[in-house]
Design an enzyme around this catalytic site. Sequence first.
Site, PDB file in Angstrom:
ATOM      1  N   TYR B  42      10.694  -1.791   4.026  1.00 58.41           N
ATOM      2  CA  TYR B  42       9.612  -0.812   4.123  1.00 58.41           C
ATOM      3  C   TYR B  42      10.059   0.375   4.947  1.00 58.41           C
ATOM      4  O   TYR B  42      10.736   0.237   5.958  1.00 58.41           O
ATOM      5  CB  TYR B  42       8.406  -1.416   4.845  1.00 58.41           C
ATOM      6  CG  TYR B  42       7.670  -2.446   4.073  1.00 58.41           C
ATOM      7  CD1 TYR B  42       7.221  -2.194   2.790  1.00 58.41           C
ATOM      8  CD2 TYR B  42       7.398  -3.677   4.645  1.00 58.41           C
ATOM      9  CE1 TYR B  42       6.501  -3.158   2.090  1.00 58.41           C
ATOM     10  CE2 TYR B  42       6.685  -4.643   3.956  1.00 58.41           C
ATOM     11  CZ  TYR B  42       6.245  -4.374   2.681  1.00 58.41           C
ATOM     12  OH  TYR B  42       5.546  -5.320   2.006  1.00 58.41           O
ATOM     13  N   HIS B 198      -4.630  -2.430   3.845  1.00 61.55           N
ATOM     14  CA  HIS B 198      -3.233  -2.855   3.912  1.00 61.55           C
ATOM     15  C   HIS B 198      -3.040  -4.145   4.703  1.00 61.55           C
ATOM     16  O   HIS B 198      -1.901  -4.599   4.877  1.00 61.55           O
ATOM     17  CB  HIS B 198      -2.372  -1.760   4.560  1.00 61.55           C
ATOM     18  CG  HIS B 198      -2.086  -0.609   3.646  1.00 61.55           C
ATOM     19  ND1 HIS B 198      -2.524   0.667   3.896  1.00 61.55           N
ATOM     20  CD2 HIS B 198      -1.416  -0.540   2.474  1.00 61.55           C
ATOM     21  CE1 HIS B 198      -2.126   1.475   2.919  1.00 61.55           C
ATOM     22  NE2 HIS B 198      -1.456   0.769   2.043  1.00 61.55           N
ATOM     23  N   ARG B 228       5.390   8.931  -2.702  1.00 62.30           N
ATOM     24  CA  ARG B 228       6.295   7.868  -2.307  1.00 62.30           C
ATOM     25  C   ARG B 228       6.389   6.886  -3.468  1.00 62.30           C
ATOM     26  O   ARG B 228       5.594   6.944  -4.400  1.00 62.30           O
ATOM     27  CB  ARG B 228       5.833   7.146  -1.047  1.00 62.30           C
ATOM     28  CG  ARG B 228       4.598   6.293  -1.254  1.00 62.30           C
ATOM     29  CD  ARG B 228       4.177   5.593   0.024  1.00 62.30           C
ATOM     30  NE  ARG B 228       5.048   4.480   0.346  1.00 62.30           N
ATOM     31  CZ  ARG B 228       4.796   3.211   0.026  1.00 62.30           C
ATOM     32  NH1 ARG B 228       3.708   2.895  -0.639  1.00 62.30           N
ATOM     33  NH2 ARG B 228       5.632   2.248   0.358  1.00 62.30           N
ATOM     34  N   ASN B 230       6.785   2.715  -4.627  1.00 60.72           N
ATOM     35  CA  ASN B 230       6.680   1.316  -4.236  1.00 60.72           C
ATOM     36  C   ASN B 230       7.100   0.504  -5.455  1.00 60.72           C
ATOM     37  O   ASN B 230       7.265   1.047  -6.549  1.00 60.72           O
ATOM     38  CB  ASN B 230       5.254   0.989  -3.818  1.00 60.72           C
ATOM     39  CG  ASN B 230       5.162  -0.321  -3.052  1.00 60.72           C
ATOM     40  OD1 ASN B 230       6.179  -0.919  -2.679  1.00 60.72           O
ATOM     41  ND2 ASN B 230       3.944  -0.785  -2.829  1.00 60.72           N
ATOM     42  N   GLU B 270       5.848   1.856  -8.797  1.00 61.14           N
ATOM     43  CA  GLU B 270       4.659   2.673  -8.568  1.00 61.14           C
ATOM     44  C   GLU B 270       5.075   4.033  -8.028  1.00 61.14           C
ATOM     45  O   GLU B 270       5.671   4.113  -6.948  1.00 61.14           O
ATOM     46  CB  GLU B 270       3.729   2.015  -7.547  1.00 61.14           C
ATOM     47  CG  GLU B 270       3.025   0.789  -8.069  1.00 61.14           C
ATOM     48  CD  GLU B 270       2.096   0.158  -7.042  1.00 61.14           C
ATOM     49  OE1 GLU B 270       1.440  -0.827  -7.381  1.00 61.14           O
ATOM     50  OE2 GLU B 270       2.042   0.643  -5.891  1.00 61.14           O
ATOM     51  N   TYR B 321       5.674 -12.236  -0.568  1.00 57.97           N
ATOM     52  CA  TYR B 321       4.495 -11.364  -0.682  1.00 57.97           C
ATOM     53  C   TYR B 321       4.436 -10.687  -2.049  1.00 57.97           C
ATOM     54  O   TYR B 321       3.371 -10.553  -2.645  1.00 57.97           O
ATOM     55  CB  TYR B 321       4.518 -10.308   0.423  1.00 57.97           C
ATOM     56  CG  TYR B 321       3.473  -9.238   0.229  1.00 57.97           C
ATOM     57  CD1 TYR B 321       2.114  -9.541   0.345  1.00 57.97           C
ATOM     58  CD2 TYR B 321       3.826  -7.931  -0.084  1.00 57.97           C
ATOM     59  CE1 TYR B 321       1.148  -8.575   0.155  1.00 57.97           C
ATOM     60  CE2 TYR B 321       2.866  -6.958  -0.285  1.00 57.97           C
ATOM     61  CZ  TYR B 321       1.524  -7.281  -0.159  1.00 57.97           C
ATOM     62  OH  TYR B 321       0.580  -6.316  -0.354  1.00 57.97           O
ATOM     63  N   LYS B 322       5.590 -10.280  -2.558  1.00 60.41           N
ATOM     64  CA  LYS B 322       5.610  -9.611  -3.853  1.00 60.41           C
ATOM     65  C   LYS B 322       5.542 -10.613  -5.011  1.00 60.41           C
ATOM     66  O   LYS B 322       5.508 -10.211  -6.174  1.00 60.41           O
ATOM     67  CB  LYS B 322       6.877  -8.739  -3.978  1.00 60.41           C
ATOM     68  CG  LYS B 322       6.841  -7.487  -3.084  1.00 60.41           C
ATOM     69  CD  LYS B 322       8.140  -6.706  -3.175  1.00 60.41           C
ATOM     70  CE  LYS B 322       8.145  -5.487  -2.246  1.00 60.41           C
ATOM     71  NZ  LYS B 322       7.284  -4.375  -2.723  1.00 60.41           N
TER      72      LYS B 322
END
Lengths: 204, 351
Positions: B42, B198, B228, B230, B270, B321-322
């Site tokens: 991140y 978040h 940005r 993602n 994204e 998490y993903k």
Amino acid sequence: MSSIRYAEFKSRPYYGVLEPASALEHLIVAEGEGAHAVMELVAKAPAGFTSQATLLYAEGPYSPDNGNTEALRELGFARFHTSATAAAAVPRLEGALERLKMSTEVYLTGSESALSIFVKACTDAGLDYQGLQTEHRGSLARRVQCVHCKGITENVTTQPATCAHCGLLLLVRDHYSRRIGAFQGVNINAEDPSDIPAKEEMFR
Amino acid sequence: MGSTASLPTFKDGTYRDDFSFKNSPETVVRAPFPFDKDEYMYAVNMELHKDGRKGTAYEEPIDMDEHYLAEMRDRALVLDEDPLRCQSLPHMEMAGWDTLELLMECKAASFPEAFSLERDGDQWHWINRPMGIDQHFTFGDATTLPYGPLEYITRQAQGDFVVLDERDGNLWMDAGMVTTQADWSLDFDIGMNFFEWHAPVPLAHEKGIFQRALKYLLAVQQSNPARRLNWTMTVNPRLDTSPENYHQWGPENTHITPENVADKLFLRIELQSFWRLPRSNAILFPIRCYLLSMRDLSTVPKWATRMHRVLKSLPPELSSYKGLDNFREIAIDWLSEYDDGSPTTPGPFPD
């Protein structure tokens, strides 16, 4: 109750300790064990506090005979109403919020579920949640919204938990919506429905 | 918005059932590949969203590609089943009109063969030729449109759109159209502030990522949009990976094998951008999703090499998490054929 533990997860509500505010009027809403938070609040407050205060007290289901109601009654609130549960207190709370005057301090206390219900009623009435005083007392049982069917299951104490509406087995997350007044439940065994994890008591 | 982009030839294709979605080679190489290095962590990876490189997804401020009509059909299907995917809190009506104006202006300026906007005071005339729409309406009067302004225009624009209200030094997710999401619920998150929505993201809070990102976003000014990238990975080209339907698509996460990984596993990118809106002072937050299969990636050697290295070095918390744990090793094995260990050139673009 340490509030630090609660603050770790950013969407999860955290609660403080009720403190008497200098306000013209006070609206106090309590459930169950929250009775003791109210007694401590009044003990800290200047004389005459209760004569400017309304107390709505949800005793808990089936009016438990624990003396809380009588002890609160003796504190001399200007207006004092009881109801069986937090949910049953909501219509009266909504009425009180409709008539709320400027410079009224709002205090909410009780179980995690009761606080969810009370805070939602206040924010639905247009109050800013950041202006509400809250103190947690009693059960950590959660209100959980199933993200799939949108039904809310009350008094969830286990991880995982079964949705009372669609029957899916839900992972109870810490992710919390104030608008809904509930934690998020997501199907825990979607990838393999034959894998059924055992339920553990987590939220007592 | 200088020169206009050439209009893509729209393709059929589905994002569900038979999953007939397929990228043409031109669509692969124009994708906004999210890795500018061989590893990922991140970061507040914000930059100005301007002067985009020609022939890429950055060329126009609001991109449109060959999947436009297919994606709009999929959105309509999602909304038929679950109208809660588009919501707007009562104070967000003006921001909805701001959004409609911005998207209509951008589309008409970038793709004049496809879209046109004529205005005479508050009497507007909008034409969307690919979708066969010709609409006269009164700007500011929702009764002159078939939907509210946010829903009306975002049924005609690829990507999800979230509208953030600014108050108390924070951003509040108070409206949105969300049907191509990487497993988050607008219905649950609507009304939350920047830190709250978040909350489930691991590691980033501790790194102060969200504090810095919020500061950056609060400083976004009109005419200076930011962006940005993602990413995550998705099994099958399914745009609507919603938590609402997770019990239906979740089993697919276990369906990746060494035999099918090339065509069944997708890098999900994204392209997020941030636009200050003029009347409401809200921020429009489009989240545009691009899907590239592992085979698509392998047609760009640098990208396949880099994807291999990113997946290998990904921290376990992020993998989990993903939702990559079921297939990460299979993808790494398949991609290893495209990594001979030599250094990659800097930046995200193909060599």
